[in-house]
Design a protein around this motif. Sequence first.
Motif, PDB file in Angstrom:
ATOM      1  N   CYS A  42       0.843  -1.222  -0.039  1.00  0.00           N
ATOM      2  CA  CYS A  42       0.175   0.058  -0.149  1.00  0.00           C
ATOM      3  C   CYS A  42       0.805   1.219   0.217  1.00  0.00           C
ATOM      4  O   CYS A  42       1.630   1.520   0.864  1.00  0.00           O
ATOM      5  N   ARG A  43       0.681   2.148  -1.095  1.00  0.00           N
ATOM      6  CA  ARG A  43       1.577   3.297  -1.131  1.00  0.00           C
ATOM      7  C   ARG A  43       0.737   4.401  -0.714  1.00  0.00           C
ATOM      8  O   ARG A  43      -0.569   4.618  -1.059  1.00  0.00           O
ATOM      9  N   VAL A  44       1.514   5.189   0.266  1.00  0.00           N
ATOM     10  CA  VAL A  44       0.659   6.342   1.062  1.00  0.00           C
ATOM     11  C   VAL A  44       1.064   7.598   0.640  1.00  0.00           C
ATOM     12  O   VAL A  44       2.430   7.811   1.058  1.00  0.00           O
ATOM     13  N   GLU A 117       3.280  -3.386   3.467  1.00  0.00           N
ATOM     14  CA  GLU A 117       3.843  -1.903   3.296  1.00  0.00           C
ATOM     15  C   GLU A 117       4.412  -1.386   1.923  1.00  0.00           C
ATOM     16  O   GLU A 117       4.617  -2.390   1.131  1.00  0.00           O
ATOM     17  N   ASP A 118       4.280  -0.223   1.541  1.00  0.00           N
ATOM     18  CA  ASP A 118       5.010   0.522   0.497  1.00  0.00           C
ATOM     19  C   ASP A 118       5.355   1.655   0.993  1.00  0.00           C
ATOM     20  O   ASP A 118       5.303   1.870   2.266  1.00  0.00           O
ATOM     21  N   VAL A 119       5.787   2.590  -0.058  1.00  0.00           N
ATOM     22  CA  VAL A 119       6.280   3.931   0.375  1.00  0.00           C
ATOM     23  C   VAL A 119       5.061   4.656   1.132  1.00  0.00           C
ATOM     24  O   VAL A 119       4.223   4.415   0.863  1.00  0.00           O
ATOM     25  N   LEU A 153      14.996  -7.312   3.639  1.00  0.00           N
ATOM     26  CA  LEU A 153      14.899  -8.349   2.553  1.00  0.00           C
ATOM     27  C   LEU A 153      14.661  -8.002   1.126  1.00  0.00           C
ATOM     28  O   LEU A 153      15.640  -8.497   0.273  1.00  0.00           O
ATOM     29  N   THR A 154      14.342  -6.705   0.890  1.00  0.00           N
ATOM     30  CA  THR A 154      14.300  -6.091  -0.338  1.00  0.00           C
ATOM     31  C   THR A 154      15.724  -5.594  -0.574  1.00  0.00           C
ATOM     32  O   THR A 154      16.225  -5.858  -1.645  1.00  0.00           O
ATOM     33  N   ALA A 155      16.187  -5.131   0.372  1.00  0.00           N
ATOM     34  CA  ALA A 155      17.597  -4.568   0.139  1.00  0.00           C
ATOM     35  C   ALA A 155      18.665  -5.681   0.097  1.00  0.00           C
ATOM     36  O   ALA A 155      19.478  -5.565  -0.792  1.00  0.00           O
ATOM     37  N   LEU A 184      17.207   7.186   0.562  1.00  0.00           N
ATOM     38  CA  LEU A 184      17.724   6.633   1.696  1.00  0.00           C
ATOM     39  C   LEU A 184      16.499   6.124   2.820  1.00  0.00           C
ATOM     40  O   LEU A 184      16.839   6.552   4.023  1.00  0.00           O
ATOM     41  N   GLY A 185      15.537   5.858   2.235  1.00  0.00           N
ATOM     42  CA  GLY A 185      14.599   5.405   3.343  1.00  0.00           C
ATOM     43  C   GLY A 185      14.716   3.928   3.786  1.00  0.00           C
ATOM     44  O   GLY A 185      15.798   3.451   3.939  1.00  0.00           O
ATOM     45  N   HIS A 186      13.540   3.111   3.780  1.00  0.00           N
ATOM     46  CA  HIS A 186      13.599   1.713   4.319  1.00  0.00           C
ATOM     47  C   HIS A 186      14.645   1.068   3.705  1.00  0.00           C
ATOM     48  O   HIS A 186      15.525   0.352   4.367  1.00  0.00           O
ATOM     49  N   VAL A 187      14.452   0.934   2.391  1.00  0.00           N
ATOM     50  CA  VAL A 187      15.142  -0.083   1.655  1.00  0.00           C
ATOM     51  C   VAL A 187      16.569   0.609   1.466  1.00  0.00           C
ATOM     52  O   VAL A 187      17.751  -0.069   1.541  1.00  0.00           O
ATOM     53  N   GLY A 188      16.780   1.887   1.035  1.00  0.00           N
ATOM     54  CA  GLY A 188      18.064   2.397   0.338  1.00  0.00           C
ATOM     55  C   GLY A 188      19.038   2.468   1.549  1.00  0.00           C
ATOM     56  O   GLY A 188      20.003   2.110   1.472  1.00  0.00           O
ATOM     57  N   SER A 205      21.963  10.389  -2.283  1.00  0.00           N
ATOM     58  CA  SER A 205      21.011  11.397  -2.308  1.00  0.00           C
ATOM     59  C   SER A 205      19.724  11.179  -1.721  1.00  0.00           C
ATOM     60  O   SER A 205      19.164  10.043  -1.715  1.00  0.00           O
ATOM     61  N   ASP A 206      19.217  12.362  -1.112  1.00  0.00           N
ATOM     62  CA  ASP A 206      17.799  12.073  -0.634  1.00  0.00           C
ATOM     63  C   ASP A 206      17.292  13.594  -0.517  1.00  0.00           C
ATOM     64  O   ASP A 206      18.244  14.501  -0.143  1.00  0.00           O
ATOM     65  N   ILE A 207      15.978  13.637  -0.518  1.00  0.00           N
ATOM     66  CA  ILE A 207      15.363  15.176  -0.456  1.00  0.00           C
ATOM     67  C   ILE A 207      15.497  15.357   1.078  1.00  0.00           C
ATOM     68  O   ILE A 207      15.203  16.500   1.583  1.00  0.00           O
ATOM     69  N   CYS A 240      16.523   3.818  -5.392  1.00  0.00           N
ATOM     70  CA  CYS A 240      15.760   3.616  -4.296  1.00  0.00           C
ATOM     71  C   CYS A 240      14.638   4.456  -3.527  1.00  0.00           C
ATOM     72  O   CYS A 240      14.375   4.495  -2.533  1.00  0.00           O
ATOM     73  N   ALA A 241      14.347   5.418  -4.654  1.00  0.00           N
ATOM     74  CA  ALA A 241      13.274   6.321  -4.227  1.00  0.00           C
ATOM     75  C   ALA A 241      11.938   6.131  -5.026  1.00  0.00           C
ATOM     76  O   ALA A 241      11.263   5.182  -4.801  1.00  0.00           O
ATOM     77  N   LEU A 242      11.687   7.027  -6.014  1.00  0.00           N
ATOM     78  CA  LEU A 242      10.445   6.697  -6.652  1.00  0.00           C
ATOM     79  C   LEU A 242      10.822   6.497  -8.124  1.00  0.00           C
ATOM     80  O   LEU A 242      11.967   6.325  -8.368  1.00  0.00           O
ATOM     81  N   ALA A 263      13.677   0.674  -6.594  1.00  0.00           N
ATOM     82  CA  ALA A 263      12.525   1.390  -6.779  1.00  0.00           C
ATOM     83  C   ALA A 263      11.684   0.849  -7.881  1.00  0.00           C
ATOM     84  O   ALA A 263      12.315   0.177  -8.913  1.00  0.00           O
ATOM     85  N   ASN A 264      10.251   0.889  -7.679  1.00  0.00           N
ATOM     86  CA  ASN A 264       9.498   0.136  -8.792  1.00  0.00           C
ATOM     87  C   ASN A 264       9.455   1.045  -9.968  1.00  0.00           C
ATOM     88  O   ASN A 264       9.430   2.140  -9.928  1.00  0.00           O
ATOM     89  N   ASN A 265       9.090   0.583 -11.289  1.00  0.00           N
ATOM     90  CA  ASN A 265       8.929   1.403 -12.382  1.00  0.00           C
ATOM     91  C   ASN A 265       9.805   2.378 -12.496  1.00  0.00           C
ATOM     92  O   ASN A 265       9.531   3.415 -12.798  1.00  0.00           O
TER      93      ASN A 265
END
Length: 355
Positions: A42-44, A117-119, A153-155, A184-188, A205-207, A240-242, A263-265
């Motif tokens: 689920c992406r929020v 979970e998702d982003v 596990l994704t990482a 650099l979120g959960h996976v990055g 890099s990250d915002i 590993c962002a969007l 990152a997906n897509n």
Amino acid sequence: MVTHSSPLVTHEAVYNFHDDASGVKAIIAVHSSALGPAAGGCRVLRYANDVDAMRDALRLSEGMTYKNALAGLPFGGGKSVIMLPENAGRPDFDRAAMFESFGRWVDSLSGAYVTAEDVGCSVQDIQMVSRETGHVAGLPAQPGFAGGDPSPLTAKGVFLSIEALVGHRLDSDLDGVVVGVQGLGHVGFALCELLYEAGAQLLVSDINAQTTAVAARLFGATVVKPEKMLDSAMDVFAPCALGAILTERTVAELKASIVCGAANNQLATAAQGQQLADRQVLYAPDYLVNAGGIINVAAEYLRETHDSVETRVAQIPTRLMKLVQRSEAEGTAMNVLADRMAQDIVSAGRRSQVA
Ligand code: NAD
């Protein structure tokens, strides 16, 4: 609450939900159930408009069909997006109520869609969803069983894939190899940790400047401005962002010879897969290498052990390198081959459902 389902040419069903009281809206897209119930996170997010949210749900759910198929999981492809309302940042916003509503919406589909979970969504959020439905995974692990945050596990799957691609393309281990991690979120962040331990040199890099500062301190990472990441000098680019970050322009400027991230897509359009191949950039199809999380989620839902997850995640680089060999032998772009292989698995599943 208004609910309706509409089958599309490309998708089996798309459900729209709206909570009049809180203003929260969600979409659940079921792309395919040929291999089992549709599963995907689920992406929020705060979307600019409903069309953007729908586009995300449709693209991501199709990717989940391919991801689950290639990972050999008994699940079809689905995804949900929650469109955060404008007041979501305010202290009085009831986040628990939002996830409980979402849980009831998931439950109304009677298991046709399984969420996680998702982003923008944490284990705590998923625990709130689980108050209302059993069709959910990504909950804290029970002793002896798979479970918990799927991101490590994704990482791990992405890390093992980078290692295999570097061995193949650069004839080297990761020591001293420069890897640019975008996001650099959960996976990055977990990926940075694994890369650092293997001796890689990190560009990050990250915002959010706080997370890059932590990576600089813990891993000696060099911080790059978000807009400078893609054309920085590096061996491997790990998005590993969007999604949709590999556009005609960014691929033309890319310095890395390997692209492999969570990152997906990542490809703005399928044409960028060919553009990467033309530039001799080895591109790892995102849904193949980022399957570690859904492997964990599936194992939790099916009450399997953590060891079974580790075994399946360790198979990701093997599958990837078979694809690389086929791509090099046939001269076909990696994304095209991966799509074809996944579509064949889904078609076989559909035929066996009909038989
Ligand atoms: P997350 O929300 O925890 O992290 C995303 C990070 O990207 C955040 O730190 C955010 O600040 C950063 N970011 C956003 N825009 C950016 C930009 N322009 N430049 C640099 N950084 C930017 O999400 P996550 O769970 O780590 O997932 C990351 C990606 O991997 C997503 O595309 C997700 O769909 C995909 N994915 C995640 C999992 C998983 O297990 N979590 C599984 C498969 C795929």
